[in-house]
Design a protein around this motif. Structure first.
Motif, PDB file in Angstrom:
ATOM      1  N   ILE A  19       0.803  -1.138  -0.063  1.00 59.96           N
ATOM      2  CA  ILE A  19      -0.179   0.057  -0.179  1.00 59.96           C
ATOM      3  C   ILE A  19       0.863   1.112  -0.012  1.00 59.96           C
ATOM      4  O   ILE A  19       1.506   1.602   0.995  1.00 59.96           O
ATOM      5  CB  ILE A  19      -1.060   0.028   1.159  1.00 59.96           C
ATOM      6  CG1 ILE A  19      -1.729  -1.370   1.197  1.00 59.96           C
ATOM      7  CG2 ILE A  19      -1.825   1.174   1.195  1.00 59.96           C
ATOM      8  CD1 ILE A  19      -2.622  -1.552   0.050  1.00 59.96           C
ATOM      9  N   GLY A  20       0.893   1.995  -1.101  1.00 59.80           N
ATOM     10  CA  GLY A  20       1.644   3.161  -1.175  1.00 59.80           C
ATOM     11  C   GLY A  20       2.879   3.162  -2.066  1.00 59.80           C
ATOM     12  O   GLY A  20       3.507   2.026  -2.103  1.00 59.80           O
ATOM     13  N   PHE A  86       0.153   5.980   5.518  1.00 62.61           N
ATOM     14  CA  PHE A  86      -1.208   5.645   5.864  1.00 62.61           C
ATOM     15  C   PHE A  86      -1.470   5.302   7.257  1.00 62.61           C
ATOM     16  O   PHE A  86      -1.118   4.698   7.921  1.00 62.61           O
ATOM     17  CB  PHE A  86      -1.475   4.483   4.973  1.00 62.61           C
ATOM     18  CG  PHE A  86      -1.447   4.563   3.472  1.00 62.61           C
ATOM     19  CD1 PHE A  86      -2.554   4.646   2.813  1.00 62.61           C
ATOM     20  CD2 PHE A  86      -0.282   4.617   2.901  1.00 62.61           C
ATOM     21  CE1 PHE A  86      -2.750   4.494   1.308  1.00 62.61           C
ATOM     22  CE2 PHE A  86      -0.276   4.841   1.264  1.00 62.61           C
ATOM     23  CZ  PHE A  86      -1.549   4.689   0.842  1.00 62.61           C
ATOM     24  N   SER A  87      -2.399   6.298   7.730  1.00 64.64           N
ATOM     25  CA  SER A  87      -2.820   6.152   8.992  1.00 64.64           C
ATOM     26  C   SER A  87      -3.709   4.834   9.250  1.00 64.64           C
ATOM     27  O   SER A  87      -4.184   4.424   8.268  1.00 64.64           O
ATOM     28  CB  SER A  87      -4.105   7.371   9.497  1.00 64.64           C
ATOM     29  OG  SER A  87      -4.593   7.197  10.367  1.00 64.64           O
ATOM     30  N   PRO A  88      -3.365   4.360  10.450  1.00 63.02           N
ATOM     31  CA  PRO A  88      -4.382   3.167  10.722  1.00 63.02           C
ATOM     32  C   PRO A  88      -5.937   3.331  10.640  1.00 63.02           C
ATOM     33  O   PRO A  88      -6.534   2.464  10.573  1.00 63.02           O
ATOM     34  CB  PRO A  88      -3.938   3.092  12.267  1.00 63.02           C
ATOM     35  CG  PRO A  88      -3.576   4.267  12.770  1.00 63.02           C
ATOM     36  CD  PRO A  88      -2.830   4.758  11.636  1.00 63.02           C
ATOM     37  N   ARG A  89      -6.401   4.744  10.428  1.00 59.97           N
ATOM     38  CA  ARG A  89      -7.729   4.998  10.362  1.00 59.97           C
ATOM     39  C   ARG A  89      -8.065   4.973   8.868  1.00 59.97           C
ATOM     40  O   ARG A  89      -9.108   5.424   8.523  1.00 59.97           O
ATOM     41  CB  ARG A  89      -8.077   6.162  11.090  1.00 59.97           C
ATOM     42  CG  ARG A  89      -8.049   6.124  12.539  1.00 59.97           C
ATOM     43  CD  ARG A  89      -8.452   7.321  13.371  1.00 59.97           C
ATOM     44  NE  ARG A  89      -7.577   8.387  12.856  1.00 59.97           N
ATOM     45  CZ  ARG A  89      -6.514   8.628  13.468  1.00 59.97           C
ATOM     46  NH1 ARG A  89      -5.757   7.953  14.383  1.00 59.97           N
ATOM     47  NH2 ARG A  89      -5.798   9.981  13.062  1.00 59.97           N
ATOM     48  N   LEU A 177      13.674   6.361  12.557  1.00 63.26           N
ATOM     49  CA  LEU A 177      12.457   5.656  12.645  1.00 63.26           C
ATOM     50  C   LEU A 177      11.390   6.900  12.829  1.00 63.26           C
ATOM     51  O   LEU A 177      11.605   7.625  13.978  1.00 63.26           O
ATOM     52  CB  LEU A 177      12.353   4.622  13.677  1.00 63.26           C
ATOM     53  CG  LEU A 177      13.262   3.417  13.524  1.00 63.26           C
ATOM     54  CD1 LEU A 177      13.253   2.578  14.742  1.00 63.26           C
ATOM     55  CD2 LEU A 177      12.492   2.580  12.319  1.00 63.26           C
ATOM     56  N   SER A 178      10.318   6.929  12.048  1.00 65.26           N
ATOM     57  CA  SER A 178       9.224   7.950  12.384  1.00 65.26           C
ATOM     58  C   SER A 178       8.162   7.257  13.220  1.00 65.26           C
ATOM     59  O   SER A 178       8.276   6.047  13.571  1.00 65.26           O
ATOM     60  CB  SER A 178       8.586   8.500  11.009  1.00 65.26           C
ATOM     61  OG  SER A 178       7.937   7.245  10.576  1.00 65.26           O
ATOM     62  N   SER A 179       7.378   8.350  13.738  1.00 63.83           N
ATOM     63  CA  SER A 179       6.484   7.454  14.575  1.00 63.83           C
ATOM     64  C   SER A 179       5.411   6.607  13.822  1.00 63.83           C
ATOM     65  O   SER A 179       4.705   5.840  14.275  1.00 63.83           O
ATOM     66  CB  SER A 179       5.617   8.611  15.218  1.00 63.83           C
ATOM     67  OG  SER A 179       5.099   9.831  14.285  1.00 63.83           O
ATOM     68  N   PHE A 180       5.146   6.825  12.329  1.00 63.26           N
ATOM     69  CA  PHE A 180       4.417   6.283  11.475  1.00 63.26           C
ATOM     70  C   PHE A 180       4.914   4.671  11.546  1.00 63.26           C
ATOM     71  O   PHE A 180       4.274   3.766  11.849  1.00 63.26           O
ATOM     72  CB  PHE A 180       4.155   6.926  10.350  1.00 63.26           C
ATOM     73  CG  PHE A 180       3.682   8.332  10.126  1.00 63.26           C
ATOM     74  CD1 PHE A 180       3.123   8.749  11.295  1.00 63.26           C
ATOM     75  CD2 PHE A 180       3.998   9.093   9.041  1.00 63.26           C
ATOM     76  CE1 PHE A 180       2.725  10.089  11.155  1.00 63.26           C
ATOM     77  CE2 PHE A 180       3.507  10.258   8.905  1.00 63.26           C
ATOM     78  CZ  PHE A 180       2.771  10.792  10.197  1.00 63.26           C
ATOM     79  N   ASP A 204      -2.958  14.580  14.061  1.00 62.12           N
ATOM     80  CA  ASP A 204      -3.914  14.188  13.158  1.00 62.12           C
ATOM     81  C   ASP A 204      -3.714  12.818  12.646  1.00 62.12           C
ATOM     82  O   ASP A 204      -4.771  12.070  12.473  1.00 62.12           O
ATOM     83  CB  ASP A 204      -4.062  15.159  11.782  1.00 62.12           C
ATOM     84  CG  ASP A 204      -2.582  15.272  11.358  1.00 62.12           C
ATOM     85  OD1 ASP A 204      -1.531  14.600  11.952  1.00 62.12           O
ATOM     86  OD2 ASP A 204      -2.358  15.566  10.032  1.00 62.12           O
ATOM     87  N   TRP A 205      -2.458  12.282  12.675  1.00 64.04           N
ATOM     88  CA  TRP A 205      -2.227  10.839  12.292  1.00 64.04           C
ATOM     89  C   TRP A 205      -2.450   9.851  13.324  1.00 64.04           C
ATOM     90  O   TRP A 205      -3.142   8.889  13.273  1.00 64.04           O
ATOM     91  CB  TRP A 205      -0.909  10.765  11.667  1.00 64.04           C
ATOM     92  CG  TRP A 205      -0.732   9.540  10.842  1.00 64.04           C
ATOM     93  CD1 TRP A 205      -0.652   9.473   9.473  1.00 64.04           C
ATOM     94  CD2 TRP A 205      -0.235   8.176  11.199  1.00 64.04           C
ATOM     95  NE1 TRP A 205      -0.183   8.035   9.237  1.00 64.04           N
ATOM     96  CE2 TRP A 205       0.020   7.426  10.194  1.00 64.04           C
ATOM     97  CE3 TRP A 205      -0.176   7.806  12.659  1.00 64.04           C
ATOM     98  CZ2 TRP A 205       0.446   6.201  10.375  1.00 64.04           C
ATOM     99  CZ3 TRP A 205       0.147   6.372  12.795  1.00 64.04           C
ATOM    100  CH2 TRP A 205       0.618   5.745  11.840  1.00 64.04           C
TER     101      TRP A 205
END
Length: 479
Positions: A19-20, A86-89, A177-180, A204-205
């Motif tokens: 995804i992405g 891609f947010s978990p939401r 490492l990003s928080s995502f 927001d993420w």
């Protein structure tokens, strides 16, 4: 679904959707195809050349991010690898989990494949709201100076799977490492895990600050040798105290002040080590001088902290002090990080496009006394009001650009009514912003691009935003 835990495992015959399709998404697809995994890629905002390459390597690309794309694949995926943006939401991620499809990120996939070479690289993980890139690059420079094969990768420059597939391999992977990425992180065990700092960002993420902090704190889980925290940031200490690490893992810190035992910090004009020497109770080991760090850029608290963090990590890897001093002495900041561009008629120009949140913008604002501030973009759910109030006394003018100008205009009007506020033109945001800033500037001012916001509303990324600022300043003839 249990995935293989080795490059040499039974990947052939599995099915996956990626995804992405950015640099990391393509590296995932390329890796999976090499492993014999039947692979499809879904993503709306992809460069045409990457979409074409997906087909060339033997995968298939679907230009969609809607949940319905899963029914177009022609197969039921065994697992999905989700790009960090891609947010978990996100509806597609929600649909994957609803269908019971295992969702992982590229970092976990790379961890499973880390044994491609006979000598497995040690992983160093670096996270924090700010300073990740500088610390990762500086750590890598110190390791390289000492003769180690090392590469900075992950959320920086080289996708981690490209580093895993390097023909020769490395002694160390320094993984930003990003928080995502950490949100999607499964069970890994970093050799060294460093958590630099935390302030509000990406709300927001993540949904709220506690979720953002929890994602960042995951870097410490199962750490094998060392966890590194920031003495000036109690949240990093709290995360270190709560972390479940491997038996024998040691906690060390870095500091802007005089270091306690098991810390690296500053005594007068020296960066010193009291963590990695036998008589650390009574002595300290000189690593570098602040004068060396000032050759990189003006010695802001952020830069001093990054140098101390990098030196702490390097010492944990056994790097001798002379190599740390050598690496600092020749280190260059990546572009768009408090980058001094020159001056025109005694007006300075500083490009800090990488300041995508208030915590990062704070350092640039703190480094000058009379500022024409260019800011704005996507605020990511973070309240900019405290920073505006804190630095209001040094603002001579403000130029706003991007999606949330109305909110920012209202804040400046309420708290700093005497500060002139201008809006950049939508058809040429950066060019007009620089022209407006120059028109109101006086000798001694600094025209500062520190957007305090993400860039994707008007630019491809922070780098393009910064490049356009640099171009606009150069056209003025600044030297």
């Amino acid at each position: 679904m249990m995935l293989p835990d080795s490059w040499h495992g039974s990947w052939s015959g599995l099915k996956a959707v990626v995804i992405g399709l950015g640099k990391s998404g393509f590296s995932v697809a390329d890796t999976l195809v090499e492993l014999g995994v039947q692979t499809a890629v879904a993503g709306k905002a992809a460069k045409p050349e990457l979409a074409d390459l997906v087909e060339v390597i033997g995968s298939k690309f679907y230009a969609s991010e809607s949940p319905e794309v899963l029914s177009e694949l022609g197969f039921q995926p065994d697992f999905a690898v989700v790009s960090p943006g891609f947010s978990p939401r996100h509806p597609l991620v929600v649909e994957l989990e609803k269908k019971g499809i295992l969702v992982i990120g590229d970092i976990e996939l790379a961890w499973r494949l880390r044994d491609k070479h006979d000598v497995v690289a040690k992983w160093i993980g670096v996270t924090g709201t700010n300073g990740k890139t500088t610390t990762s690059e500086m750590t890598t420079a110190m390791l390289l100076a000492s003769g180690k094969r090392a590469i900075a990768c992950g959320n920086i420059g080289v996708p981690i799977l490209d580093a895993i597939r390097d023909p020769v391999g490395f002694d160390y992977l320094v993984v930003e490492l990003s928080s995502f990425q950490l949100h999607y992180l499964g069970q890994i065990s970093l050799h060294i895990a460093a958590f630099l700092n935390i302030a509000e960002d990406h709300l927001d993420w993540h949904g709220d600050f506690d979720s953002y902090l929890a994602a960042k704190a995951k870097i410490y889980q199962n750490a094998a040798e060392f966890i590194v925290f920031n003495e000036q940031d109690p949240k990093t200490l709290q995360a270190a105290q709560q972390a479940e690490v491997t038996a024998g893992c040691r906690a060390v810190s870095f500091s802007l002040g005089a270091p306690a035992m098991s810390s690296v910090g500053y005594v007068e004009e020296f960066l010193v080590d009291r963590a990695f020497l036998s008589d650390r109770a009574n002595t300290a080991l000189e690593l570098s001088e602040i004068a060396d760090i000032e050759q990189i850029s003006p010695a802001s608290s952020h830069l001093l902290a990054n140098a101390a963090a990098a030196a702490t990590i390097a010492r944990a890897c056994g790097v001798e002090p002379s190599f740390i001093k050598e690496a600092i002495g020749s280190f260059k900041l990546a572009p768009h990080r408090a980058q001094f561009l020159g001056q025109l008629d005694q007006v300075r120009f500083v490009n800090d496009s990488k300041a995508t949140n208030a915590h990062a913008a704070e350092a640039s604002l703190g480094a000058s006394e009379s500022i024409i501030w260019i800011l704005g973009g996507l605020l990511k759910g973070v309240d900019p009001e405290p920073l505006i109030i804190r630095h209001g006394a040094k603002l001579r003018g403000v130029v706003l650009l991007g999606a949330e100008t109305e909110l920012l205009e209202g804040l400046f009007g309420s708290h700093l009514p005497a500060v002139p506020v201008f809006l950049a033109a939508k058809d040429d945001p950066m060019g007009s912003a620089v022209r407006l800033a120059v028109e109101i500037s006086k000798p001694g001012d600094t025209v500062l691009l520190a957007p305090m916001a993400a860039s994707m509303d008007q630019f491809l990324d922070y780098a393009e935003r910064g490049d356009k600022f640099v171009d606009a300043v150069r056209r003025l003839g600044a030297k």
